[in-house]
Every structure is written in structure tokens, then in C-alpha cells.
Design a protein around this motif. Structure first.
Motif, mmCIF file in Angstrom:
data_model
loop_
_atom_site.group_PDB
_atom_site.id
_atom_site.type_symbol
_atom_site.label_atom_id
_atom_site.label_comp_id
_atom_site.label_asym_id
_atom_site.label_seq_id
_atom_site.Cartn_x
_atom_site.Cartn_y
_atom_site.Cartn_z
ATOM 1 N N SER A 44 4.135 4.649 7.382
ATOM 2 C CA SER A 44 3.391 3.735 8.435
ATOM 3 C C SER A 44 4.729 3.283 9.402
ATOM 4 O O SER A 44 4.363 3.904 10.948
ATOM 5 C CB SER A 44 2.281 2.940 8.418
ATOM 6 O OG SER A 44 1.294 3.847 8.127
ATOM 7 N N ALA A 63 0.687 -1.024 -0.155
ATOM 8 C CA ALA A 63 -0.170 0.022 -0.133
ATOM 9 C C ALA A 63 0.433 0.810 -0.148
ATOM 10 O O ALA A 63 1.967 0.944 0.314
ATOM 11 C CB ALA A 63 -1.052 0.081 1.465
ATOM 12 N N ILE A 112 0.872 -2.636 13.354
ATOM 13 C CA ILE A 112 0.072 -1.961 12.370
ATOM 14 C C ILE A 112 -1.568 -2.031 11.606
ATOM 15 O O ILE A 112 -1.373 -3.480 11.512
ATOM 16 C CB ILE A 112 0.615 -1.279 11.263
ATOM 17 C CG1 ILE A 112 2.021 -0.662 11.646
ATOM 18 C CG2 ILE A 112 0.006 -0.205 10.697
ATOM 19 C CD1 ILE A 112 3.537 -0.294 10.427
ATOM 20 N N ASN A 113 -2.226 -1.742 12.276
ATOM 21 C CA ASN A 113 -3.908 -1.979 12.118
ATOM 22 C C ASN A 113 -4.538 -1.858 10.629
ATOM 23 O O ASN A 113 -5.007 -0.735 11.117
ATOM 24 C CB ASN A 113 -4.911 -1.798 13.030
ATOM 25 C CG ASN A 113 -6.231 -2.380 12.871
ATOM 26 O OD1 ASN A 113 -6.474 -4.100 12.559
ATOM 27 N ND2 ASN A 113 -7.415 -1.959 13.952
ATOM 28 N N LYS A 114 -3.818 -2.075 10.017
ATOM 29 C CA LYS A 114 -4.165 -1.297 8.272
ATOM 30 C C LYS A 114 -3.767 -3.036 7.361
ATOM 31 O O LYS A 114 -2.901 -3.266 7.340
ATOM 32 C CB LYS A 114 -3.688 0.106 8.063
ATOM 33 C CG LYS A 114 -3.508 1.022 8.790
ATOM 34 C CD LYS A 114 -3.249 2.090 8.181
ATOM 35 C CE LYS A 114 -3.432 3.577 8.112
ATOM 36 N NZ LYS A 114 -2.741 4.510 8.377
ATOM 37 N N VAL A 115 -4.788 -2.262 6.219
ATOM 38 C CA VAL A 115 -3.778 -3.394 5.278
ATOM 39 C C VAL A 115 -2.486 -2.874 4.696
ATOM 40 O O VAL A 115 -2.534 -1.740 3.595
ATOM 41 C CB VAL A 115 -4.824 -3.646 3.872
ATOM 42 C CG1 VAL A 115 -4.649 -4.907 2.760
ATOM 43 C CG2 VAL A 115 -6.144 -4.467 4.613
ATOM 44 N N HIS A 116 -1.612 -3.246 4.143
ATOM 45 C CA HIS A 116 -0.692 -3.211 3.690
ATOM 46 C C HIS A 116 0.827 -3.567 2.775
ATOM 47 O O HIS A 116 1.504 -2.809 1.922
ATOM 48 C CB HIS A 116 1.023 -2.170 5.338
ATOM 49 C CG HIS A 116 0.741 -0.882 5.370
ATOM 50 N ND1 HIS A 116 0.948 -0.752 6.537
ATOM 51 C CD2 HIS A 116 -0.406 -0.388 5.233
ATOM 52 C CE1 HIS A 116 1.030 1.075 6.705
ATOM 53 N NE2 HIS A 116 -0.195 0.717 6.006
ATOM 54 N N SER A 165 2.247 -5.831 9.792
ATOM 55 C CA SER A 165 0.910 -5.130 9.132
ATOM 56 C C SER A 165 -0.348 -6.198 8.697
ATOM 57 O O SER A 165 -0.121 -7.525 8.777
ATOM 58 C CB SER A 165 0.571 -4.152 7.914
ATOM 59 O OG SER A 165 0.795 -4.612 7.296
ATOM 60 N N LYS A 166 -1.413 -5.572 8.796
ATOM 61 C CA LYS A 166 -2.605 -6.271 8.408
ATOM 62 C C LYS A 166 -1.583 -6.551 6.656
ATOM 63 O O LYS A 166 -1.609 -6.422 5.696
ATOM 64 C CB LYS A 166 -3.721 -5.723 7.699
ATOM 65 C CG LYS A 166 -4.843 -6.216 9.493
ATOM 66 C CD LYS A 166 -5.645 -5.653 9.053
ATOM 67 C CE LYS A 166 -6.759 -5.398 11.060
ATOM 68 N NZ LYS A 166 -8.195 -5.044 10.501
ATOM 69 N N ASP A 177 1.163 4.034 1.387
ATOM 70 C CA ASP A 177 1.525 4.023 2.860
ATOM 71 C C ASP A 177 2.486 3.011 4.267
ATOM 72 O O ASP A 177 2.381 3.210 5.030
ATOM 73 C CB ASP A 177 -0.214 4.229 3.531
ATOM 74 C CG ASP A 177 -0.961 3.879 4.098
ATOM 75 O OD1 ASP A 177 -1.423 2.906 3.511
ATOM 76 O OD2 ASP A 177 -1.927 3.623 4.730
#
Length: 279
Positions: free
Chosen positions: A101, A95, A194-198, A117-118, A97
Motif C-alpha cells: 500500500s 498487516a 492510508i485508511n487501513k489498519v497496517h 496508517s491506522k 498489505d
């Protein structure tokens, strides 16, 4: 703070365009991409070089002989110029970011040695199918954490300086070399989710840990866990004696079966909650 994106390639040039586009789209600008080809038997290098062109942010190297993923990834870390490193497979993507991040956390928290991360499982065309539910924050500073069941996966980034103080990557590993790296880094400091899909993880027949390679992956991961037992000088886990010599994967996984139980999971969540409050 420079970020080194590390790419170990073997016959995945046909997928590289997506990887490349995701890298040049990064919000964070202080990065380099280091590619090491493990003597591909197709036209991967030709494709990759054509895509990259003269962009000086990309550096390409070649192994003298086919060496396997353990040696290739170990060399990539050695070659990297960045303070922070992160592996991206040439058939996957990140991703925009993902780097920013991770770097923000490393700058803010000096005790964090690794972030993750996710990730989204994607089809062969990199179209997301589902977001994996396996990733989540783990308990820090536990001698009994072995990432089994798996929580730390993609997108992982880590401090190169801390990595240099470990036993480094096991160059004999053909699969699960990443899990070996994660556990060694875990032993050197704190890790943060990190709670985002990266990360976009492409599912296709050539994936090294997919399909027919899954039994081998389980075997190698068991060896990784056993080696962690030895590094941590553990003799007993949950009342069971750890074997002095590795014999088979089931013996290792049986030792960790208790970590799948309800009460263990509840207790783990409480510990993680407390650690978030005081850290």
C-alpha cells in the motif's frame, strides 16, 4: 522500489516470532529486514537468529555498546539499502498489505515523502483490543503542524533520499524519536494517510512508551515540538510568544492548546477536504 523494514531490538526476542511471521507474509516482495540489537541483556539475538535461519532478506547487526533508541534507529536508516524505510518494533507486527500500500503511493505520487496508517492496540498475545481513533489525514504544508494532538503514528514509511536532506534523527532522543523524524519529514514534502489498519501494536509492561514511561514521553515530545519551532523560525503561535529557551513541557503544550478547540478542528477538516480535491 526496495523497502527496508527497520527493527531496533532490545530484550524483545521473546516477541519476535509474530513480527517475523508478519514480515515474510508481505504481499510486496522487494524488501529487506534490517535488525540492530542494542546490546540486549537477554537471549534475544539467539532467538532472533534461530527464527530467521539463513534467510538472506534479513540482516542482523549489533551495537558495540548500549546506545539508546535514537542512535540505534539512526544507524538503521544509514544501514538500509532500500529507497523506502519503515520502522517495525520487534514486539509488534504489520498487516500483509502494509508495504504494498505504501509503495503504491510513493510510485504514484512523487511529492509524497511519508505515509502512515491506522493501528490496532493489541494485548500481550497480539490479539486486537481496539483500533486507535487518533490517526487521520493531516493538513499538509502548514508551519503550525506539530502532530499534537497526535495523528501520524503507525505504520509510517518514508523516502530515505528525502530523509538524508533533513537534520536527520536526533540521536540524543530516548523517547519520541519517531515524532522528531515525522516532523522533519513533514517539513520536506507532503504526507499521506492510508485508511487501513497496517500495524499491530502490542501492549505489555516492557513497552518503551507505555506505563511508567508516559511522563517521560510527554517531556521528550515537548522538546521535539520546541525544536520544530526553531527549525521553522517561528516566533509567535496564535498570538502567543514562543519562548527563546525550552524550560518545561507544559509551556509548550499551552501554546498549542488552541488546536484542540472546536472551530480549529472544523477549519482543519475544511482545509484537508480542499487539499484532497486539488492534490
Amino acid at each position: 522500489m526496495k523497502f527496508s523494514i527497520l527493527i531496533a531490538n532490545y530484550n524483545n526476542g521473546r516477541f519476535f516470532k509474530d513480527c517475523y511471521m508478519s514480515i515474510i507474509a508481505q504481499e510486496y516482495s522487494n524488501w529487506e529486514a534490517v535488525i540492530l540489537d542494542d546490546v540486549s541483556t537477554d537471549n534475544s539475538l539467539e532467538i532472533i537468529r534461530e527464527i530467521i535461519g539463513s534467510d538472506p532478506r534479513f540482516r542482523i547487526f549489533e551495537n558495540a555498546e548500549n546506545s539508546g533508541v535514537g542512535i540505534t534507529k539512526s544507524k538503521l536508516i544509514e544501514i538500509a539499502d532500500g529507497e523506502i524505510c519503515g520502522f517495525v518494533d520487534p514486539d509488534d507486527a504489520v498487516a500483509s498489505d502494509a508495504l504494498s500500500s505504501a509503495v503504491a503511493i510513493f510510485k504514484q505520487k512523487k511529492d509524497i515523502v511519508l505515509t502512515y496508517s491506522k493501528f490496532a492496540k493489541c494485548d500481550e498475545y497480539l490479539k486486537p483490543i481496539e483500533i486507535s481513533k487518533m490517526t487521520d489525514q493531516v493538513v499538509n504544508s502548514s508551519p503550525f503542524f506539530f502532530n499534537c494532538p497526535v495523528n501520524i503514528v503507525h505504520f509510517v514509511s518514508f523516502r530515505k533520499e528525502v530523509y538524508e536532506k533533513t537534520e536527520k534523527m536526533n540521536t540524543e532522543m530516548k523517547i519520541a524519536e519517531d515524532q522528531d523524524l515525522y516532523l522533519k519529514m513533514y517539513e520536506r514534502g507532503k504526507v499521506q494517510f492510508i485508511n487501513k489498519v497496517h500495524y499491530l501494536y502490542r501492549l505489555h509492561s516492557g513497552g518503551i512508551s507505555q506505563n511508567s514511561n508516559k511522563p517521560k514521553s510527554k517531556e521528550y515530545f515537548a522538546q521535539v515540538i520546541f525544536n520544530a519551532f526553531r527549525r521553522r523560525n517561528l516566533k509567535i503561535i496564535n498570538g502567543k510568544t514562543i519562548p527563546k529557551v525550552y524550560t518545561n513541557p507544559e509551556e509548550i503544550y499551552d501554546l498549542l492548546e488552541y488546536q484542540n478547540r472546536f472551530l480549529f478542528k472544523v477549519n482543519k477538516k475544511l482545509i484537508i477536504f480542499v487539499q484532497k480535491i486539488f492534490n
